[in-house]
Design a protein around this motif. Structure first.
Motif, PDB file in Angstrom:
ATOM      1  N   UNK A  96       4.273  10.283 -18.552  1.00  0.00           N
ATOM      2  CA  UNK A  96       3.377   9.729 -19.563  1.00  0.00           C
ATOM      3  C   UNK A  96       4.092   9.591 -20.902  1.00  0.00           C
ATOM      4  N   UNK A  97       4.812  10.626 -21.313  1.00  0.00           N
ATOM      5  CA  UNK A  97       5.544  10.585 -22.586  1.00  0.00           C
ATOM      6  C   UNK A  97       6.632   9.524 -22.548  1.00  0.00           C
ATOM      7  N   UNK A  98       7.277   9.351 -21.402  1.00  0.00           N
ATOM      8  CA  UNK A  98       8.312   8.320 -21.263  1.00  0.00           C
ATOM      9  C   UNK A  98       7.699   6.941 -21.424  1.00  0.00           C
ATOM     10  N   UNK A  99       6.531   6.727 -20.829  1.00  0.00           N
ATOM     11  CA  UNK A  99       5.855   5.437 -20.967  1.00  0.00           C
ATOM     12  C   UNK A  99       5.481   5.172 -22.423  1.00  0.00           C
ATOM     13  N   UNK A 100       4.975   6.194 -23.119  1.00  0.00           N
ATOM     14  CA  UNK A 100       4.663   6.039 -24.540  1.00  0.00           C
ATOM     15  C   UNK A 100       5.919   5.682 -25.324  1.00  0.00           C
ATOM     16  N   UNK A 101       6.989   6.386 -25.042  1.00  0.00           N
ATOM     17  CA  UNK A 101       8.258   6.154 -25.729  1.00  0.00           C
ATOM     18  C   UNK A 101       8.747   4.725 -25.507  1.00  0.00           C
ATOM     19  N   UNK A 102       8.671   4.244 -24.270  1.00  0.00           N
ATOM     20  CA  UNK A 102       9.106   2.877 -23.964  1.00  0.00           C
ATOM     21  C   UNK A 102       8.223   1.859 -24.665  1.00  0.00           C
ATOM     22  N   UNK A 103       6.934   2.126 -24.732  1.00  0.00           N
ATOM     23  CA  UNK A 103       6.009   1.231 -25.413  1.00  0.00           C
ATOM     24  C   UNK A 103       6.329   1.156 -26.906  1.00  0.00           C
ATOM     25  N   UNK A 104       6.568   2.292 -27.507  1.00  0.00           N
ATOM     26  CA  UNK A 104       6.905   2.337 -28.932  1.00  0.00           C
ATOM     27  C   UNK A 104       8.227   1.621 -29.180  1.00  0.00           C
ATOM     28  N   UNK A 105       9.185   1.854 -28.309  1.00  0.00           N
ATOM     29  CA  UNK A 105      10.491   1.198 -28.431  1.00  0.00           C
ATOM     30  C   UNK A 105      10.342  -0.323 -28.345  1.00  0.00           C
ATOM     31  N   UNK A 106       9.513  -0.811 -27.448  1.00  0.00           N
ATOM     32  CA  UNK A 106       9.281  -2.255 -27.309  1.00  0.00           C
ATOM     33  C   UNK A 106       8.635  -2.814 -28.571  1.00  0.00           C
ATOM     34  N   UNK A 107       7.688  -2.076 -29.142  1.00  0.00           N
ATOM     35  CA  UNK A 107       7.037  -2.533 -30.372  1.00  0.00           C
ATOM     36  C   UNK A 107       8.031  -2.576 -31.533  1.00  0.00           C
ATOM     37  N   UNK A 108       8.915  -1.596 -31.602  1.00  0.00           N
ATOM     38  CA  UNK A 108       9.933  -1.571 -32.654  1.00  0.00           C
ATOM     39  C   UNK A 108      10.872  -2.760 -32.497  1.00  0.00           C
ATOM     40  N   UNK A 109      11.264  -3.057 -31.260  1.00  0.00           N
ATOM     41  CA  UNK A 109      12.126  -4.216 -31.011  1.00  0.00           C
ATOM     42  C   UNK A 109      11.445  -5.511 -31.452  1.00  0.00           C
TER      43      UNK A 109
END
Length: 126
Positions: free
Chosen positions: A87-100
């Motif tokens: 779950x935390x990995x998915x959140x992290x990937x989502x945040x990373x995509x938004x930052x990109x």
């Protein structure tokens, strides 16, 4: 590591409690590097460390059940921790995509702004 130790305890209890092992000689660990010679007097009674320095005498079946419950609990907690990590990995990937995406938008805006400035500078009389 704890799961391995508990599983090892179960295996040891099963081995010692076999019918032919009563009266067998063995080395009893007194510390990490000190062993004392001993003899199995009753191969159906085991002293089990139940935590915080408390020990209880249990039958082979009860001792195995005790350690199996510990192993099962660790397995359950392990699955829960793995789910949390996913779950935390998915959140992290989502945040990373938004930052990109934000960085791309910012880059495009800066590029547009530079193009507009270049157009203005070409149009201004010198």
């Amino acid at each position: 590591m704890a799961k391995g130790k508990f599983t090892e305890c179960i295996d040891d209890i099963k081995t010692v409690s076999q019918a032919g092992n009563e009266g067998q000689k063995l080395l009893v660990p007194a510390s990490a590097s000190l062993y004392i010679p001993g003899k199995i007097v009753d191969n159906n009674k085991f002293t089990v460390d139940i935590g915080t320095g408390y020990y209880v005498e249990k039958s082979a079946e009860a001792a195995i059940a005790f350690y199996q419950k510990k192993v099962d609990k660790l397995n359950k907690e392990s699955v829960q921790i793995q789910d949390i990590i996913k779950e935390k990995t998915q959140y992290s990937l989502s945040i990373e995509a938004q930052i990109r995406q934000a960085a791309i938008r910012q880059h495009e805006a800066m590029s547009k702004q530079q193009q507009q400035q270049q157009k203005r500078s070409r149009l201004q009389p010198r």
